[in-house]
Write a protein that holds these residues in place. Structure first.
Motif, PDB file in Angstrom:
ATOM      1  N   GLU A 134       0.023 -14.237  -0.981  1.00  0.00           N
ATOM      2  CA  GLU A 134      -1.111 -13.481  -0.448  1.00  0.00           C
ATOM      3  C   GLU A 134      -2.215 -13.338  -1.494  1.00  0.00           C
ATOM      4  O   GLU A 134      -3.409 -13.489  -1.184  1.00  0.00           O
ATOM      5  CB  GLU A 134      -0.644 -12.101   0.014  1.00  0.00           C
ATOM      6  CG  GLU A 134      -1.728 -11.272   0.666  1.00  0.00           C
ATOM      7  CD  GLU A 134      -1.215  -9.954   1.216  1.00  0.00           C
ATOM      8  OE1 GLU A 134      -2.057  -9.088   1.539  1.00  0.00           O
ATOM      9  OE2 GLU A 134       0.017  -9.781   1.302  1.00  0.00           O
ATOM     10  N   LEU A 135      -1.832 -13.066  -2.733  1.00  0.00           N
ATOM     11  CA  LEU A 135      -2.815 -12.887  -3.801  1.00  0.00           C
ATOM     12  C   LEU A 135      -3.539 -14.196  -4.114  1.00  0.00           C
ATOM     13  O   LEU A 135      -4.763 -14.222  -4.290  1.00  0.00           O
ATOM     14  CB  LEU A 135      -2.119 -12.349  -5.056  1.00  0.00           C
ATOM     15  CG  LEU A 135      -3.020 -11.895  -6.211  1.00  0.00           C
ATOM     16  CD1 LEU A 135      -3.914 -10.750  -5.762  1.00  0.00           C
ATOM     17  CD2 LEU A 135      -2.161 -11.461  -7.402  1.00  0.00           C
ATOM     18  N   ILE A 136      -2.789 -15.295  -4.178  1.00  0.00           N
ATOM     19  CA  ILE A 136      -3.399 -16.611  -4.418  1.00  0.00           C
ATOM     20  C   ILE A 136      -4.325 -16.976  -3.270  1.00  0.00           C
ATOM     21  O   ILE A 136      -5.419 -17.511  -3.478  1.00  0.00           O
ATOM     22  CB  ILE A 136      -2.308 -17.681  -4.606  1.00  0.00           C
ATOM     23  CG1 ILE A 136      -1.524 -17.419  -5.904  1.00  0.00           C
ATOM     24  CG2 ILE A 136      -2.917 -19.078  -4.640  1.00  0.00           C
ATOM     25  CD1 ILE A 136      -0.293 -18.288  -6.059  1.00  0.00           C
ATOM     26  N   GLY A 137      -3.901 -16.670  -2.057  1.00  0.00           N
ATOM     27  CA  GLY A 137      -4.736 -16.969  -0.903  1.00  0.00           C
ATOM     28  C   GLY A 137      -6.038 -16.196  -0.899  1.00  0.00           C
ATOM     29  O   GLY A 137      -7.075 -16.694  -0.459  1.00  0.00           O
ATOM     30  N   ALA A 138      -6.002 -14.969  -1.417  1.00  0.00           N
ATOM     31  CA  ALA A 138      -7.188 -14.119  -1.404  1.00  0.00           C
ATOM     32  C   ALA A 138      -8.163 -14.429  -2.529  1.00  0.00           C
ATOM     33  O   ALA A 138      -9.382 -14.353  -2.352  1.00  0.00           O
ATOM     34  CB  ALA A 138      -6.766 -12.650  -1.473  1.00  0.00           C
ATOM     35  N   HIS A 139      -7.631 -14.809  -3.702  1.00  0.00           N
ATOM     36  CA  HIS A 139      -8.490 -14.943  -4.885  1.00  0.00           C
ATOM     37  C   HIS A 139      -8.435 -16.315  -5.551  1.00  0.00           C
ATOM     38  O   HIS A 139      -9.169 -16.557  -6.505  1.00  0.00           O
ATOM     39  CB  HIS A 139      -8.133 -13.866  -5.907  1.00  0.00           C
ATOM     40  CG  HIS A 139      -8.231 -12.469  -5.362  1.00  0.00           C
ATOM     41  ND1 HIS A 139      -9.429 -11.863  -5.095  1.00  0.00           N
ATOM     42  CD2 HIS A 139      -7.257 -11.571  -5.007  1.00  0.00           C
ATOM     43  CE1 HIS A 139      -9.217 -10.644  -4.609  1.00  0.00           C
ATOM     44  NE2 HIS A 139      -7.918 -10.444  -4.542  1.00  0.00           N
TER      45      HIS A 139
END
Length: 205
Positions: free
Chosen positions: A20-25
């Motif tokens: 989720e974090l990689i997808g967001a940033h």
């Protein structure tokens, strides 16, 4: 306040949060301290589940590359089964574009031996000669990952697609080709592409 959350932390939850974090940033902005912060823990807590950042990213790659449908007992026409699995994998990678580079860097080839073994057994049971199995398995893997990295195909450039459409006056042959597949989804076009490849493998037998 962080103690109860730490107690419920699991390896799977860490990986899901990383995706989720990689997808967001994006992948370049990803770090263990940032991940720990989103989970409400300190970065050293993550080392209880992963030896280092690469270990975590390898797990992210493995999860992204895992099909959503369990292939433990594939049944039906072998081409339909393999094309369906490839289409599902491409869709999963496209859904996580920032994680896609991890599949090249951390492709868990040894972990996939079991899946490859199962596929070869499935092909043998379907009557496909053994000397074609490597071309089928490796070829589908390469085509699927390559198509996922490209992300776009003819469906995007058709009039109904999200991408730009070529002008008929400047690109008449291309316009005719796109008009001929108008209405087909990206998955349908990719499936047809794979079937052409598999038909070529059989033809060369």
């Amino acid at each position: 306040m962080a103690r109860p959350r730490t107690a419920t932390l699991t390896r799977d939850k860490v990986v899901d949060a990383a995706i989720e974090l990689i997808g967001a940033h994006g992948l370049e902005a990803f770090s263990l301290p940032k991940l720990a912060s989103t989970l409400g823990v300190r970065a050293p807590s993550l080392y209880h589940y992963f030896t280092d950042k690469d270990d975590l990213l390898a797990s992210v790659a493995r999860v992204v590359a895992t099909p959503t449908v369990d292939p433990d007992a594939p049944t039906g026409d072998w081409m339909d089964v393999l094309v369906g699995q490839a289409v599902a994998l491409r869709s999963r990678i496209v859904a996580h574009p920032h994680c896609a580079p991890l599949l090249v860097r951390f492709m868990p080839r040894d972990d996939m031996f079991g899946e490859y073994e199962q596929t070869c057994q499935f092909l043998s049971a379907a009557g496909v000669p053994a000397h074609l199995h490597v071309s089928i398995v490796d070829g589908l893997t390469a085509l699927t990952i390559g198509a996922a990295f490209l992300r776009e195909n003819a469906a995007d450039y058709a009039d109904s697609g999200p991408g730009p459409s070529p002008d008929a006056a400047s690109h008449p042959a291309l316009r005719d080709a796109l008009d001929a597949v108008e209405g087909q989804s990206a998955d349908e076009l990719f499936a047809g592409f794979l079937r052409c490849y598999l038909a070529g493998v059989l033809l060369g037998a």
